[in-house]
Design an enzyme around this catalytic site. Structure first.
Site, PDB file in Angstrom:
ATOM      1  N   HIS A   1     -24.567  10.942   7.738  1.00 18.67           N
ATOM      2  CA  HIS A   1     -23.341  10.981   6.941  1.00 18.67           C
ATOM      3  C   HIS A   1     -22.666  12.336   7.005  1.00 18.67           C
ATOM      4  O   HIS A   1     -21.654  12.562   6.352  1.00 18.67           O
ATOM      5  CB  HIS A   1     -23.645  10.573   5.502  1.00 18.67           C
ATOM      6  CG  HIS A   1     -24.314   9.228   5.426  1.00 18.67           C
ATOM      7  ND1 HIS A   1     -25.671   9.081   5.577  1.00 18.67           N
ATOM      8  CD2 HIS A   1     -23.809   7.981   5.285  1.00 18.67           C
ATOM      9  CE1 HIS A   1     -25.977   7.793   5.511  1.00 18.67           C
ATOM     10  NE2 HIS A   1     -24.876   7.102   5.338  1.00 18.67           N
TER      11      HIS A   1
ATOM     12  N   CYS B   1      -8.531   1.179   1.121  1.00 17.56           N
ATOM     13  CA  CYS B   1      -8.544  -0.230   0.726  1.00 17.56           C
ATOM     14  C   CYS B   1      -9.430  -1.019   1.682  1.00 17.56           C
ATOM     15  O   CYS B   1      -9.634  -0.605   2.816  1.00 17.56           O
ATOM     16  CB  CYS B   1      -7.133  -0.812   0.811  1.00 17.56           C
ATOM     17  SG  CYS B   1      -5.968   0.029  -0.253  1.00 17.56           S
TER      18      CYS B   1
ATOM     19  N   TRP C   1     -19.754  -9.248   0.821  1.00 16.49           N
ATOM     20  CA  TRP C   1     -18.537  -8.549   1.226  1.00 16.49           C
ATOM     21  C   TRP C   1     -17.358  -9.486   1.494  1.00 16.49           C
ATOM     22  O   TRP C   1     -16.389  -9.118   2.135  1.00 16.49           O
ATOM     23  CB  TRP C   1     -18.823  -7.634   2.431  1.00 16.49           C
ATOM     24  CG  TRP C   1     -19.498  -6.350   2.008  1.00 16.49           C
ATOM     25  CD1 TRP C   1     -19.600  -5.865   0.740  1.00 16.49           C
ATOM     26  CD2 TRP C   1     -20.162  -5.393   2.849  1.00 16.49           C
ATOM     27  NE1 TRP C   1     -20.278  -4.672   0.743  1.00 16.49           N
ATOM     28  CE2 TRP C   1     -20.638  -4.356   2.006  1.00 16.49           C
ATOM     29  CE3 TRP C   1     -20.389  -5.305   4.232  1.00 16.49           C
ATOM     30  CZ2 TRP C   1     -21.338  -3.245   2.511  1.00 16.49           C
ATOM     31  CZ3 TRP C   1     -21.086  -4.198   4.721  1.00 16.49           C
ATOM     32  CH2 TRP C   1     -21.544  -3.184   3.871  1.00 16.49           C
TER      33      TRP C   1
ATOM     34  N   HIS D   1     -31.842  -3.845   8.481  1.00 18.67           N
ATOM     35  CA  HIS D   1     -31.452  -2.493   8.103  1.00 18.67           C
ATOM     36  C   HIS D   1     -30.765  -2.544   6.747  1.00 18.67           C
ATOM     37  O   HIS D   1     -29.970  -3.437   6.479  1.00 18.67           O
ATOM     38  CB  HIS D   1     -30.508  -1.893   9.143  1.00 18.67           C
ATOM     39  CG  HIS D   1     -29.831  -0.646   8.669  1.00 18.67           C
ATOM     40  ND1 HIS D   1     -30.502   0.549   8.524  1.00 18.67           N
ATOM     41  CD2 HIS D   1     -28.558  -0.402   8.261  1.00 18.67           C
ATOM     42  CE1 HIS D   1     -29.684   1.467   8.057  1.00 18.67           C
ATOM     43  NE2 HIS D   1     -28.491   0.915   7.876  1.00 18.67           N
TER      44      HIS D   1
ATOM     45  N   ARG E   1       0.824  -1.215   0.000  1.00 20.18           N
ATOM     46  CA  ARG E   1       0.000   0.000   0.000  1.00 20.18           C
ATOM     47  C   ARG E   1       0.866   1.276   0.000  1.00 20.18           C
ATOM     48  O   ARG E   1       0.574   2.262   0.676  1.00 20.18           O
ATOM     49  CB  ARG E   1      -0.978  -0.017   1.182  1.00 20.18           C
ATOM     50  CG  ARG E   1      -2.108  -1.006   0.972  1.00 20.18           C
ATOM     51  CD  ARG E   1      -3.082  -1.004   2.130  1.00 20.18           C
ATOM     52  NE  ARG E   1      -2.475  -1.494   3.362  1.00 20.18           N
ATOM     53  CZ  ARG E   1      -2.936  -1.260   4.570  1.00 20.18           C
ATOM     54  NH1 ARG E   1      -4.013  -0.528   4.743  1.00 20.18           N
ATOM     55  NH2 ARG E   1      -2.325  -1.755   5.621  1.00 20.18           N
TER      56      ARG E   1
ATOM     57  N   LYS F   1     -20.248   3.343  -6.918  1.00 20.66           N
ATOM     58  CA  LYS F   1     -19.676   2.030  -7.181  1.00 20.66           C
ATOM     59  C   LYS F   1     -19.499   1.751  -8.665  1.00 20.66           C
ATOM     60  O   LYS F   1     -20.389   2.042  -9.456  1.00 20.66           O
ATOM     61  CB  LYS F   1     -20.578   0.949  -6.608  1.00 20.66           C
ATOM     62  CG  LYS F   1     -20.264   0.654  -5.184  1.00 20.66           C
ATOM     63  CD  LYS F   1     -21.224  -0.355  -4.618  1.00 20.66           C
ATOM     64  CE  LYS F   1     -21.064  -0.456  -3.124  1.00 20.66           C
ATOM     65  NZ  LYS F   1     -19.848  -1.150  -2.707  1.00 20.66           N
TER      66      LYS F   1
ATOM     67  N   LYS G   1      -0.949   4.462  -1.065  1.00 18.34           N
ATOM     68  CA  LYS G   1      -1.828   4.957   0.010  1.00 18.34           C
ATOM     69  C   LYS G   1      -1.035   5.843   0.964  1.00 18.34           C
ATOM     70  O   LYS G   1      -1.426   6.960   1.273  1.00 18.34           O
ATOM     71  CB  LYS G   1      -2.415   3.764   0.764  1.00 18.34           C
ATOM     72  CG  LYS G   1      -3.252   4.124   1.966  1.00 18.34           C
ATOM     73  CD  LYS G   1      -3.576   2.866   2.772  1.00 18.34           C
ATOM     74  CE  LYS G   1      -4.318   3.203   4.055  1.00 18.34           C
ATOM     75  NZ  LYS G   1      -5.671   3.715   3.811  1.00 18.34           N
TER      76      LYS G   1
END
Ligand code: GLN
Ligand code: ZN
Length: 757
Positions: free
Chosen positions: A698, A520, A565, A645, A16, A111, A19
């Protein structure tokens, strides 16, 4: 002759590195200059080209590197930066687009098709003008050339670019088509000067979806013939992935495009296109190695597949490669020191996939393998064998349990259950609750890390978590919430927490995949039959319930989300894996119920993400997703109330499916859309209870009591008060206590006002 290609290579760096360089620069840390960023980028690009060279890839990708995102790179290359950043230039402008600055909000991100990668959404209007700046693209080509690589230039295709754009003035993005294509033509002219022959890949994955398909198909011919004519020595490859692109193949075959890229892993129907390819001038780029998953390919099977394709296209020359960019898988296995060695022997990350491509190409061409390649090939054959039989993967007890299932859903109807629940849970109108998590403080993260590293013992860890639960409970009681939560202090991630306790799951140390910008994720590896050796949440929930007389809501992650996921085994249909996961949740619900937990929420945050790209596959997905959710909650007695949810607001297309899940209560993310998006629930006569989200979590903003009162009244215009729950629109883990405390207080206050009016 069969050649090889790579659709694209990951860029964040196997440690990474990118990053770190980006985040250091953004934070203004010492030693993290722009020069440092450039030098890290240079190292990474050269390393990635070297890997592809080592694998003797014939068409190596260039311009697949990016400091943030390739859509953003295109926006900048074509001069389509939104007006609010137009006064800036260079890297300052670039990062302002991605991350916002003092005066302008960041561009929207969403996405990339059905992946977990997020791209920057182009913001266009009827006023947008385009102006090519090809410097990054040309420089990367030259850089590769200096490294001895005659690269294939990767570009986002113009049709996909516009199809994924939004406009700020409601105009159609395709109004910009001619102007944009004019700049693409200039780009091709420049590229054509680079070498006597240049391969250019145009990514057009929009043609692997149903989105506006007929209209988009109709522009392929015009756009691409113009582009191809702009530069005679440029060979254009029309690249698709993630699904079949049957109709596009027919259109592309009518143009002068050189090649077409098709995904034979996630778009099995692409086999139907081989006849067209056989009878056309097109060169096939066949994606035969899964670019979305991390299991070793069965090399023998792949060689047969390649031979089959070869035969079907009449023995024409073609290319083989991954099904899509390798961006969606981690880098290399060499950093995995702690993984179970047998599990590790089944894996193949990006670098290992390059080896597979090399070996498959050689075998299909009848070329002898050298000693190193032979060793990889032997290991591959061994892995295929052990995967078929290993008891790490295959558990007869799990398989039998699934096979012998007789009960698949709750027995009582919602109408009957809800009466029992309302009586025993005794909540009034507009019950208040939250979605589960409370702020994840620095102390909490440190506590969990220290425990993981063995720096504190179990007792100290438990005391820390219990203290957090106590504080959460006290706060919720003080402000007067009706249904409490424990705050999820023991979890850093809603899938990892459960995966770690489920057999059949493994965790890599370094299996990072870029999610957006410098971020990531490290998806867990679901490698075998899954089962739950012991209760996963019961002790914490029991403790939390023991601290209050109010109702404590249990909190679980649903099977569909666990699946969507994770990197999921490919040797069993996903629907079967989902059933096994559902049974883990089934058992947990049974235990929670026995421990006195009366409301249990099963989060399906990623339910909608799993939707297939093509409508033809949607019914099958919906059936298995609904079935598996229903199975997972079928251990709940009628008196146990099941909540779910979802982090969505738009249910128009899927409302019947949501209803079929038959949860007693669903909380959703409608706060930002007033009551508009709730109307669908009314119009289909949705019976179950709904918590639409009365404020947006958010943003750090604290909503006023008045504002929430107005929001609740707006909701009441759509649904009757008996059907509504009052809650924030998502979990609170990313917020600070300073924001959460006043926000929830105002929420409870607002409910009192509405109840009394
Ligand atoms: N229960 C989870 C939480 O509150 C749900 C998270 C989510 O919806 N993404 O954090
Ligand atoms: Zn959510």
């Amino acid at each position: 002759m069969i050649k090889s290609y790579v659709t694209g290579f990951p860029r964040i760096g196997e440690k990474r590195e990118l990053k770190r360089a980006l985040e250091g620069l953004w934070a203004g840390k010492e030693g993290f200059s722009e020069e440092n960023l450039l030098s890290v980028a240079k190292t990474l690009k050269n390393r990635h080209w070297q890997y592809q060279k080592d694998a003797e890839i014939s068409a190596i990708s260039v311009n697949d590197f990016s400091f943030y995102d390739l859509m953003l790179d295109s926006i900048v290359a074509f001069g389509a930066v939104p007006p609010r950043f137009a006064n800036l230039s260079g890297r300052e402008q670039y990062f302002a687009c991605a991350r916002g600055n003092k005066t302008g909000v960041a561009m929207e991100m969403t996405k990339w098709f059905n992946t977990n990668y997020h791209y920057i959404v182009p913001e266009l209007s009827a006023e947008t003008t385009f102006k090519l700046d090809a410097s990054k693209i040309l420089a990367e080509y030259e850089e590769a050339k200096a490294a001895g690589v005659k690269g294939k230039v990767n570009l986002i295709g113009p049709i996909t670019f516009l199809a994924l754009s939004k406009t700020t003035d409601g105009s159609c993005p395709f109004k910009n088509l001619n102007a944009l294509v004019a700049e693409y033509k200039k780009l091709l002219e420049l590229l054509s000067t680079l070498d006597d022959e240049v391969l250019v890949q145009f990514d057009e994955p929009i043609f692997a979806t149903d989105k506006n398909e007929e209209n988009l198909l109709s522009v392929i011919g015009k756009v691409y013939n113009e582009l191809v004519e702009a530069a005679g020595n440029v060979k254009v490859v029309f690249m698709t992935y993630f699904e079949h692109a049957l109709k596009a193949v027919a259109e592309v075959a009518k143009t002068k495009i050189y090649g077409i890229g098709l995904d034979f892993i996630h778009g099995k129907r692409n086999f139907e296109a081989l006849e067209t390819i056989k009878n056309s001038h097109l060169t096939l780029f066949a994606g035969v190695i899964d670019g979305r998953n991390i299991w070793k390919s069965n090399i023998d099977e792949k060689v047969n597949l390649v031979r089959e394709i070869s035969e079907k296209i009449g023995g024409k020359d073609f290319y083989v490669g991954p099904s899509c960019s390798l961006l969606h898988v981690p880098y290399a296995l060499k950093y995995e020191e702690k993984l179970n060695s047998e599990v590790k022997s089944w894996l193949s990350f990006a670098v290992e996939k390059l080896d597979e491509i090399k070996i498959i190409t050689k075998l299909a061409n009848g070329v002898a393998l050298n000693a190193v390649e032979s060793k990889i090939y032997e290991e591959n054959k061994a892995a295929v064998k052990t995967r078929a039989t290993s008891n790490l993967i295959h558990s007869s007890s799990v398989q039998n349990r699934v096979k012998n299932l007789v009960k698949f859903e709750r027995e009582d109807k919602f109408e009957d259950r809800i009466k029992i629940q309302r009586e025993s849970l005794n909540y009034g109108i507009l019950p208040t609750t939250t979605i589960g998590s409370f702020p994840q403080t620095v102390e909490l993260r440190v506590l969990r890390q220290n425990f993981k590293k063995g720096e504190i013992d179990a007792a100290a860890y438990e005391a820390g978590i219990k203290k957090y639960i106590d504080d959460c409970v006290k706060f919720q009681e003080d402000i007067g919430l009706d249904v409490l939560v424990h705050g999820e202090p023991e979890r850093n991630d809603m899938v990892e927490y459960f995966g770690e306790q489920i057999e059949g799951y493994a965790f890599s140390e370094n299996g990072w995949v870029q999610s957006y910008g410098s971020r990531c994720v490290k998806p867990p590896l679901l490698f075998g039959d899954v089962s739950r050796p012991k209760a996963m949440t019961v002790e914490w929930m029991k403790y939390a319930q023991s601290r209050t007389n109010r109702i404590m809501k249990g909190m679980l992650t649903g099977p569909v989300t666990m699946l969507n996921w994770s990197f999921v085994r490919d040797d069993l249909p996903r629907s079967e894996v989902a059933k096994q996961l559902a049974l883990c949740i089934f058992d947990e619900i049974a235990d929670l119920q026995n421990a006195g937990i009366r409301i249990i929420q099963v989060d399906e945050a990623a339910f909608k993400e799993g939707y297939p790209l093509r409508a033809e596959n949607i019914p099958a997905y919906e059936k298995f997703a609904v079935d598996c959710f229903k199975l997972s909650v079928s251990s709940a007695e009628p008196k146990t109330q099941i909540h779910t949810h979802m982090c969505y607001s738009e249910f128009n297309d899927i409302i019947k499916t949501i209803e079929a899940m038959d949860a007693d209560v669903i909380s959703i993310e409608t706060a930002r859309s007033g009551n508009e998006l709730l109307k669908i629930f009314k119009s289909v006569g949705y019976k179950q209870e709904v918590g639409p989200g009365v404020y947006d979590i958010h943003s750090p903003r604290v909503p006023s009591t008045d504002e929430i009162v107005r929001q609740i009244r707006a909701l009441l215009e759509v649904l009757p008060k008996e059907q509504l729950w009052i809650n924030p629109d998502c979990g609170l883990k990313t917020r600070k206590w300073e924001e959460v405390e006043p926000s929830l207080k105002n929420m409870v206050e607002a409910v009192k006002i509405v109840r009394n009016s």
